[in-house]
Design a protein around this motif. Structure first.
Motif, short mmCIF file in Angstrom:
data_model
loop_
_atom_site.label_atom_id
_atom_site.label_comp_id
_atom_site.label_asym_id
_atom_site.label_seq_id
_atom_site.Cartn_x
_atom_site.Cartn_y
_atom_site.Cartn_z
N LEU A 163 -0.31 4.80 12.03
CA LEU A 163 0.97 5.33 11.57
C LEU A 163 0.80 6.66 10.85
O LEU A 163 -0.15 6.81 10.07
CB LEU A 163 1.65 4.34 10.61
CG LEU A 163 2.03 2.96 11.16
CD1 LEU A 163 2.53 2.07 10.03
CD2 LEU A 163 3.08 3.09 12.25
N PRO A 164 1.72 7.61 11.07
CA PRO A 164 1.75 8.80 10.22
C PRO A 164 2.39 8.44 8.88
O PRO A 164 3.41 7.77 8.83
CB PRO A 164 2.62 9.78 11.01
CG PRO A 164 3.52 8.90 11.81
CD PRO A 164 2.73 7.66 12.14
N MET A 165 1.74 8.88 7.81
CA MET A 165 2.23 8.55 6.47
C MET A 165 2.39 9.81 5.64
O MET A 165 1.50 10.67 5.63
CB MET A 165 1.24 7.60 5.77
CG MET A 165 1.01 6.28 6.50
SD MET A 165 2.34 5.09 6.25
CE MET A 165 2.02 4.62 4.54
N GLY A 166 3.51 9.93 4.97
CA GLY A 166 3.71 10.98 4.00
C GLY A 166 3.37 10.49 2.61
O GLY A 166 3.21 9.28 2.38
N VAL A 167 3.26 11.41 1.67
CA VAL A 167 2.98 11.02 0.29
C VAL A 167 4.14 10.17 -0.23
O VAL A 167 5.30 10.57 -0.17
CB VAL A 167 2.78 12.26 -0.60
CG1 VAL A 167 2.61 11.86 -2.04
CG2 VAL A 167 1.59 13.06 -0.12
N GLY A 168 3.82 8.97 -0.70
CA GLY A 168 4.84 8.06 -1.21
C GLY A 168 5.30 7.03 -0.21
O GLY A 168 6.00 6.07 -0.60
N ASP A 169 4.95 7.18 1.07
CA ASP A 169 5.29 6.16 2.06
C ASP A 169 4.51 4.88 1.77
O ASP A 169 3.37 4.92 1.31
CB ASP A 169 4.96 6.65 3.47
CG ASP A 169 5.94 7.69 3.97
OD1 ASP A 169 7.00 7.86 3.32
OD2 ASP A 169 5.65 8.35 4.99
N SER A 170 5.14 3.73 2.06
CA SER A 170 4.52 2.44 1.74
C SER A 170 4.48 1.55 2.97
O SER A 170 5.32 1.65 3.87
CB SER A 170 5.29 1.74 0.61
OG SER A 170 6.63 1.46 1.02
N VAL A 171 3.49 0.66 2.99
CA VAL A 171 3.30 -0.31 4.07
C VAL A 171 2.99 -1.66 3.45
O VAL A 171 2.23 -1.75 2.47
CB VAL A 171 2.15 0.12 5.01
CG1 VAL A 171 1.77 -1.02 5.96
CG2 VAL A 171 2.55 1.34 5.83
N PHE A 204 0.85 -1.19 0.00
CA PHE A 204 0.00 0.00 0.00
C PHE A 204 0.88 1.24 0.00
O PHE A 204 1.83 1.34 0.79
CB PHE A 204 -0.91 0.02 1.23
CG PHE A 204 -1.62 1.34 1.42
CD1 PHE A 204 -2.74 1.66 0.68
CD2 PHE A 204 -1.14 2.28 2.33
CE1 PHE A 204 -3.38 2.87 0.83
CE2 PHE A 204 -1.78 3.49 2.50
CZ PHE A 204 -2.90 3.78 1.75
N THR A 205 0.56 2.19 -0.88
CA THR A 205 1.28 3.45 -0.97
C THR A 205 0.33 4.61 -0.69
O THR A 205 -0.75 4.68 -1.28
CB THR A 205 1.92 3.63 -2.36
OG1 THR A 205 2.80 2.54 -2.63
CG2 THR A 205 2.71 4.93 -2.43
N ALA A 206 0.73 5.48 0.22
CA ALA A 206 -0.11 6.63 0.58
C ALA A 206 0.04 7.73 -0.46
O ALA A 206 1.15 8.13 -0.80
CB ALA A 206 0.27 7.15 1.97
N TYR A 207 -1.10 8.22 -0.94
CA TYR A 207 -1.11 9.35 -1.87
C TYR A 207 -1.58 10.63 -1.19
O TYR A 207 -1.58 11.70 -1.80
CB TYR A 207 -2.00 9.05 -3.07
CG TYR A 207 -1.52 7.89 -3.90
CD1 TYR A 207 -0.17 7.78 -4.23
CD2 TYR A 207 -2.39 6.92 -4.36
CE1 TYR A 207 0.29 6.71 -4.98
CE2 TYR A 207 -1.94 5.85 -5.13
CZ TYR A 207 -0.60 5.75 -5.43
OH TYR A 207 -0.14 4.71 -6.19
#
Length: 231
Positions: A195-203, A141-144
């Motif tokens: 979790l805090p996620m920035g743009v482009g961070d992946s899980v 999963f990638t955060a947009y």
């Protein structure tokens, strides 16, 4: 004597009427001048607002009043569209959510693993994927949208090997699920994190080396997440 007084009053009355007429004419001229001045100011403002860019500089153009008004109406319409777009963004906050399972209908039930190295679990069955953040081809999963996210994963094990599956963010360990071979047989468990996620961070969820998980059409191994709120 009588005619003298009468003529005096007539001339006096005419003089007063003449002075009154002059005052009225002066007031009328003042109003006309004020109207002309206001009109000139309005036209000046219109000329100042209607301009076009040419090589990075603004130039006033010689346009008729109708053309200037039409140009202002076009600019107003464009501004209203921009405001409407911004309102839609404010009224509809960004949304990201996904929910997947390890095996889909085409996958043969049974154990997945073991492998000699840490392996991303490729969840094939997609229940939901709002925002298209989850990639079933990679299991990641990638955060947009930058924000705070909730993630949860479940694990099911058969009666034979040990099992361990862990969630990782940007290839950094976050949390894990373990099950050691024992006398009970099959077992299941779950874990969750925020979790805090920035743009482009992946899980992703990874299977530890020499471990297995077991799944079937009941979808016993799942991975889900969604955006709590943007930041």
């Amino acid at each position: 004597m009588y005619w003298t007084v009468f003529l005096t009053q007539v001339y006096k009355s005419r003089g007063e009427r003449s002075r009154g007429t002059e005052r009225t004419q002066n007031r009328s001229m003042s109003m006309k001048r004020l109207s002309v001045l206001l009109l000139a100011m309005c036209l000046g403002l219109l000329e100042a607002q209607v301009s076009f860019k040419d090589n990075g500089t603004n130039r006033l153009t010689s346009m008729s009043q109708e053309e200037r008004l039409a140009a202002l109406e076009r600019r107003l319409e464009s501004s209203e569209k921009e405001v409407s777009h911004l309102k839609s963004l404010i009224g509809a906050p960004p949304a990201m959510a996904f929910s997947v399972a390890l095996m889909d209908e085409a996958t043969k039930p049974g154990d997945y693993g073991p492998f000699a190295y840490r392996t991303i679990l490729p969840y094939r069955k997609v229940f939901a994927n709002v925002g298209n953040g989850y990639n079933p081809a990679t299991g990641t999963f990638t955060a947009y949208v930058r924000g705070m996210y909730f993630f949860r994963f479940t694990m099911f094990t058969s009666a034979t090997p040990n099992s361990a599956a862990c969630i990782w963010k940007n290839n950094v360990f976050v949390a894990c699920l373990w099950d050691v071979k024992g006398y009970i047989g099959a077992d299941t468990g779950s874990n969750a994190v925020v979790l805090p996620m920035g743009v482009g961070d992946s899980v992703s969820v990874m299977l530890e080396p020499n471990m297995t998980v077991n799944d079937n059409q009941s979808h016993l191994n799942t991975f889900s997440g969604f955006l709590l709120f943007p930041m």
